[in-house]
Design a protein around this motif. Structure first.
Motif, mmCIF file in Angstrom:
data_model
loop_
_atom_site.group_PDB
_atom_site.id
_atom_site.type_symbol
_atom_site.label_atom_id
_atom_site.label_comp_id
_atom_site.label_asym_id
_atom_site.label_seq_id
_atom_site.Cartn_x
_atom_site.Cartn_y
_atom_site.Cartn_z
ATOM 1 N N GLY A 1 9.380 33.433 -41.179
ATOM 2 C CA GLY A 1 10.018 33.992 -42.358
ATOM 3 C C GLY A 1 9.060 34.268 -43.494
ATOM 4 N N ALA A 2 7.847 33.763 -43.408
ATOM 5 C CA ALA A 2 6.856 33.949 -44.467
ATOM 6 C C ALA A 2 6.067 35.245 -44.232
ATOM 7 C CB ALA A 2 5.904 32.763 -44.512
ATOM 8 N N PRO A 3 5.499 35.790 -45.290
ATOM 9 C CA PRO A 3 4.701 37.009 -45.123
ATOM 10 C C PRO A 3 3.339 36.708 -44.504
ATOM 11 C CG PRO A 3 4.648 36.303 -47.407
ATOM 12 C CD PRO A 3 5.602 35.387 -46.692
ATOM 13 N N MET A 4 2.845 37.671 -43.745
ATOM 14 C CA MET A 4 1.479 37.607 -43.237
ATOM 15 C C MET A 4 0.543 38.013 -44.370
ATOM 16 S SD MET A 4 1.214 36.672 -40.072
ATOM 17 C CE MET A 4 -0.397 37.276 -39.556
ATOM 18 N N PRO A 5 -0.707 37.558 -44.330
ATOM 19 C CA PRO A 5 -1.674 38.062 -45.307
ATOM 20 C C PRO A 5 -1.798 39.582 -45.156
ATOM 21 C CG PRO A 5 -2.549 36.155 -44.147
ATOM 22 C CD PRO A 5 -1.285 36.548 -43.445
ATOM 23 N N SER A 6 -2.176 40.234 -46.215
ATOM 24 C CA SER A 6 -2.302 41.691 -46.182
ATOM 25 C C SER A 6 -3.473 42.121 -45.300
ATOM 26 C CB SER A 6 -2.515 42.232 -47.593
ATOM 27 O OG SER A 6 -3.807 41.853 -48.069
ATOM 28 N N VAL A 7 -3.442 43.388 -44.907
ATOM 29 C CA VAL A 7 -4.539 43.957 -44.129
ATOM 30 C C VAL A 7 -5.842 43.797 -44.895
ATOM 31 C CG1 VAL A 7 -5.507 46.117 -43.236
ATOM 32 C CG2 VAL A 7 -3.099 45.571 -42.842
ATOM 33 N N LEU B 1 7.386 45.758 -48.377
ATOM 34 C CA LEU B 1 7.022 44.359 -48.597
ATOM 35 C C LEU B 1 5.885 43.877 -47.710
ATOM 36 C CD1 LEU B 1 10.592 42.815 -48.912
ATOM 37 C CD2 LEU B 1 9.019 43.419 -50.770
ATOM 38 N N GLY B 2 5.717 44.489 -46.534
ATOM 39 C CA GLY B 2 4.658 44.072 -45.619
ATOM 40 C C GLY B 2 5.212 43.483 -44.336
ATOM 41 N N LEU B 3 4.388 42.717 -43.654
ATOM 42 C CA LEU B 3 4.754 42.101 -42.383
ATOM 43 C C LEU B 3 5.123 40.640 -42.580
ATOM 44 C CD1 LEU B 3 1.976 43.589 -40.087
ATOM 45 C CD2 LEU B 3 4.416 44.102 -39.987
ATOM 46 N N GLU C 1 7.631 41.290 -38.142
ATOM 47 C CA GLU C 1 8.542 42.383 -38.456
ATOM 48 C C GLU C 1 8.092 43.030 -39.757
ATOM 49 O OE1 GLU C 1 12.558 41.165 -39.317
ATOM 50 O OE2 GLU C 1 11.888 39.415 -40.424
ATOM 51 N N ALA C 2 8.185 44.342 -39.790
ATOM 52 C CA ALA C 2 7.821 45.077 -40.997
ATOM 53 C C ALA C 2 9.029 45.135 -41.920
ATOM 54 C CB ALA C 2 7.360 46.480 -40.640
ATOM 55 N N ARG C 3 8.805 44.808 -43.164
ATOM 56 C CA ARG C 3 9.850 44.937 -44.182
ATOM 57 C C ARG C 3 9.386 46.029 -45.140
ATOM 58 N NH1 ARG C 3 11.389 38.619 -45.418
ATOM 59 N NH2 ARG C 3 11.937 38.108 -43.262
#
Length: 116
Positions: A30-36, A69-71, A64-66
């Motif tokens: 449920g948490a975001p991945m770090p950005s590219v 918002l990111g991944l 999952e892509a939001r």
């Protein structure tokens, strides 16, 4: 500093590293991945290579892509990844390891499952 090898593409090596981190719960489901950009800086890689690694994890259903918002790590990603890794180990690595142990004369009683 991460060292890359020639046995598989760098994006796959990075995907494997990120998958191992997911197995360890980093980041949590449920948490975001770090950005590219953040991952490219951390691993000193081209952002396109990082994007391909994240895409590989997305294709496995781990991210999952939001939109906007990111991944994010999907619910159940850790258990799906753990099941896939167990299956790969038991069907690919374990038979080779078992044969090597047999050749070396190492029995179960000689193996220490705890860290030293």
């Amino acid at each position: 500093m991460q060292t890359w090898h020639d046995r598989q593409p760098i994006y796959q090596q990075l995907a494997d590293i990120l998958a191992a981190q997911l197995l360890d719960g980093d980041p949590e489901e449920g948490a975001p991945m770090p950005s590219v950009r953040a991952l490219a800086g951390r691993y000193l890689l081209n952002p396109l290579t990082v994007t391909r690694a994240l895409q590989a994890l997305d294709e496995e259903g781990l991210l999952e892509a939001r939109r906007g918002l990111g991944l994010y790590v999907t619910a159940g990603a850790r258990e799906r990844l753990r099941a896939a890794e167990r299956d790969r180990f038991l069907n690919t690595e374990w038979p080779l390891l078992r044969e090597r142990l047999r050749r070396l004369g190492i029995g179960a009683e000689q193996l220490n499952w705890e860290e030293r």
